[in-house]
Design an enzyme around this catalytic site. Structure first.
Site, PDB file in Angstrom:
ATOM      1  N   CYS A  33      -9.689 -46.032 -12.882  1.00 58.02           N
ATOM      2  CA  CYS A  33     -10.853 -45.725 -12.041  1.00 58.02           C
ATOM      3  C   CYS A  33     -11.626 -44.488 -12.472  1.00 58.02           C
ATOM      4  O   CYS A  33     -12.615 -44.133 -11.834  1.00 58.02           O
ATOM      5  CB  CYS A  33     -10.422 -45.638 -10.585  1.00 58.02           C
ATOM      6  N   HIS A  67     -14.302 -38.835  -4.897  1.00 57.58           N
ATOM      7  CA  HIS A  67     -13.740 -40.126  -5.286  1.00 57.58           C
ATOM      8  C   HIS A  67     -13.474 -40.912  -3.996  1.00 57.58           C
ATOM      9  O   HIS A  67     -13.824 -42.073  -3.899  1.00 57.58           O
ATOM     10  CB  HIS A  67     -12.471 -39.929  -6.107  1.00 57.58           C
ATOM     11  N   HIS A  72     -14.769 -49.637  -3.599  1.00 55.42           N
ATOM     12  CA  HIS A  72     -14.291 -48.927  -4.789  1.00 55.42           C
ATOM     13  C   HIS A  72     -14.531 -49.822  -5.998  1.00 55.42           C
ATOM     14  O   HIS A  72     -13.866 -50.836  -6.170  1.00 55.42           O
ATOM     15  CB  HIS A  72     -12.807 -48.602  -4.629  1.00 55.42           C
TER      16      HIS A  72
END
Lengths: 410, 263
Positions: free
Chosen positions: A164, A292, A326
């Site tokens: 990620c 994040h 996400h």
């Protein structure tokens, strides 16, 4: 001395909010989420996803037919928006096709093609259908290869795959490759598309929420998986450059655990600190942090510790995962471009879906959108394997004449 | 700025077990014999982690560990670049197989090991290294891309960088669509400070239109052509011969990377 900044000469973004920058900006301003109950293929999961509409009906044709898979369709849709191709054509004439690097982040590339092929294996021999093309779909390099061919670029090219943090690290890699003289400009990006691997994988780890994700909320209970394609054209900034600039980057490893973030956020803090150090910017000058903020209980807690350690409790920060979900390997570029939109349009987005801030968390989390002129903003991306990356963007304080100051629609 | 020293090498492939033991073969003084690879141990990892790791992780960690041991340096201080075309296909095969079964029982361990940066993550855990690390892929050009990015990182940080490149044969049914003939792992410890104590000095440049070098030994050439990490072999052979020369490594469809090599 601060590092030589890179200018974001052009960019484009496609995600669950729609194709193109304006779709994202409009939804950010209106507080409209792109998340919906999971309706991807035949996935039977009680979770919400950020799906890009229409990819199922838009195959790749002609010379790009071998690349046909959801991930490259998403890349194509992204590359077609915001006149990004035209901006790259101008750069190609200026620098030469072989002097523009292409660095694209992805976590799962086109693994969906392999998922489909495995479902159609021959009952006797176990072989996959003859149409299955591993190199141009599933392989990690596939979307980078597709992107450079689509844009007609022949310079240095590789895929970055650090889960990620992938497409955040693409910016750092581009800076290094340009500084080393391997290219004079770079297309960086991130493309990750929905697939059963990530949906069932995150579900197996107990990390998906049955509701739209709620970062920093007292009742946060996991993430919503999304998909996105984002690209930026980077070139060295000129003196007095008024474009949005990459001023610093920081990269670190947690060296702690494969999936769990370090509970004290040590690696995350290191990445943020390095981004500030490279830019020679003290933490108190940063106007906004795009977190994040995946909304898993442990990740948010670890990032919170890190942010408070570096910035204290007052710097406004938010997670935009409630809008897009996400988007994994595309999260870094998605949120870097969100930061650009925020800098250009004087917006601090809130944290969508989050109702009650977790009192145990100390960072200056913003719940409702604010309009405020911003000069410096940071974006955080953290991934499995303890891979952390922070990017610091900024723009000069004097606005251009006739520039949008955040009023009305762009 | 285009110079780099190689301070140490890790190497593991059938018939090429460790850098020291392989130099005679690579220098052309002994013929290459394909022998089964010994089981790699990755002894650096804590025992509880070692139980669960795959052949891909073991291979990457083995060559990384060999290079760092040779240099007698604390690996916890050295940034890393991991380059691999396919990552851990064994794990991806297990996940895609699980997804065809009722209720799709994807193993959480397989899922977290499916990311391309799994070896980098385990390496950081094993060494305590909190520095930057990038995991990249460029299909058959993965080694050249990794070497360039390792060089760029070393120059930018003015620090040593460990480059680790590895690929393994894919399991059926993917093997039919991507031929990797044998496992191959290589690690190069690179230093931009050009110490006197070094295995080789490298200068990188674009190779222009020149075709990539092939190897005279048929067995080594089969390995070079059949594994993206083994595209490093012309460079390793030049280093083993300890003579000044120039090698051309494959770096994309028609592109190549030229590397001047000096002892």
């Amino acid at each position: 001395m601060a590092i030589k900044p890179l200018a974001m000469a052009a960019c484009t973004l496609t995600n669950a909010l729609g194709p193109g920058l304006q779709a994202s900006l409009r939804a950010l301003r209106r507080g409209e989420s792109g998340l919906r109950p999971c309706d991807f293929e035949d996935a039977d999961l009680k979770t919400w996803i950020g799906r890009v509409a229409g990819l199922e009906e838009e195959p790749l044709h002609g010379e790009f037919a071998p690349f046909d898979c959801r991930n490259n369709r998403l890349a194509r849709l992204g590359l077609e928006q915001d006149e990004f191709g035209a901006a790259v054509r101008i750069a190609r004439n200026r620098y030469g096709a072989d002097r523009i690097g292409v660095f694209v982040g992805t976590s799962t590339s086109g693994i969906g093609a392999t998922e489909h092929a495995y479902r159609q294996r021959d009952l006797v021999t176990g072989s996959v259908p003859a149409t299955f093309d591993y190199q141009h779909t599933h392989n990690v390099f596939s979307v980078t290869d597709f992107t450079r061919r689509w844009l007609g670029l022949t310079g240095a090219a590789f895929a970055i795959s650090t889960a990620c943090s992938s497409s955040a690290k693409a910016f750092a890699a581009a800076w290094r490759q340009m500084r080393a003289g391997f290219c004079d400009a770079a297309v960086v990006g991130g493309v990750d598309s929905l697939c059963l691997t990530t949906l069932y994988g995150f579900n197996a780890l107990g990390l998906t929420s049955p509701r739209p994700c709620r970062p920093w909320d007292l009742e946060r209970d996991g993430l919503s998986v999304g998909e996105a394609a984002g690209f930026a054209l980077l070139e060295w900034a000129e003196p007095g450059d008024e474009r949005v600039l990459l001023l610093g980057y920081g990269e670190s490893s947690d060296a702690y655990h494969m999936t769990a973030a370090h509970p004290e956020g040590v690696g995350a803090a290191l990445a943020m600190q390095q981004a500030l150090t490279r830019a020679e910017v003290p933490p108190e000058q940063v106007d906004y942090i795009n977190l994040h903020g995946t909304a898993t209980p442990l990740n948010d807690a670890a990032e919170d510790r890190a942010v408070v350690r570096v910035f204290g409790p007052d710097t406004p920060c938010s997670s935009t995962k409630g809008w897009t979900g996400h988007t994994l390997g595309a999260a870094g570029v998605t949120e870097a471009i969100f930061v650009r939109l925020c800098l250009e349009h004087s917006l601090i987005p809130g944290t969508l879906n989050t109702r009650q801030r977790d009192p145990k968390l100390g960072a200056g989390i913003v719940l409702e959108n604010r309009e405020r002129r911003l000069r410096l903003a940071l974006s955080n991306s953290f991934g499995f394997g303890g891979s952390n990356c922070s990017l610091l963007f900024g723009r000069s304080p004097s606005p251009r004449v006739g520039e949008s100051r955040g009023e009305g629609e762009p | 700025m285009n110079l780099l020293a190689v301070e140490a090498v890790g190497l593991m492939a059938p018939g090429l077990v460790g850098w020291t033991a392989s130099q005679a073969v690579l220098a052309g003084q002994r013929s290459y014999v394909v022998e089964p690879m010994p089981a790699t141990m990755a002894t650096l990892l804590p025992a509880n982690e070692r139980r669960r790791i795959t052949a891909t992780i073991k291979l990457a960690l083995q060559v990384a560990q060999e290079a760092m041991t040779q240099a007698d340096l604390d690996a916890g201080t050295v940034p890393t670049i991991f380059a691999s075309s396919g990552g851990d296909s064994e794990v991806l095969d297990k996940i895609c197989t699980a997804l065809t079964q009722p209720d799709r029982p994807v193993s959480p361990t397989h899922f977290h090991q499916s990311v391309h940066n799994t070896p980098a993550g385990y390496w950081a855990i094993a060494t305590g290294c909190m520095g930057p690390s990038l995991s990249l892929a460029a299909y058959d050009s993965s080694f050249a891309a990794g070497l360039r990015e390792a060089a760029a990182l070393a120059w930018a940080e003015q620090a040593r960088v460990l480059l680790v490149a590895y690929d393994l044969p894919l399991p059926a049914p993917m093997a039919g669509r991507r031929k990797i003939v044998a496992p191959f792992g290589v690690a190069l410890l690179l230093n931009p400070a050009l110490p006197v104590n070094r295995l080789a000095l490298l200068r990188l440049a674009s190779g222009g239109d020149e075709p990539a070098d092939r190897l005279d030994d048929a067995g080594l050439e089969r390995l070079r052509a059949g594994n993206p990490a083994a595209r490093s072999l012309p460079l390793l052979c030049a280093m083993a011969r300890r003579a000044a020369t120039r090698v051309i490594l494959s770096a994309g469809d028609n592109a190549t990377l030229s590397v001047e090599v000096a002892p």
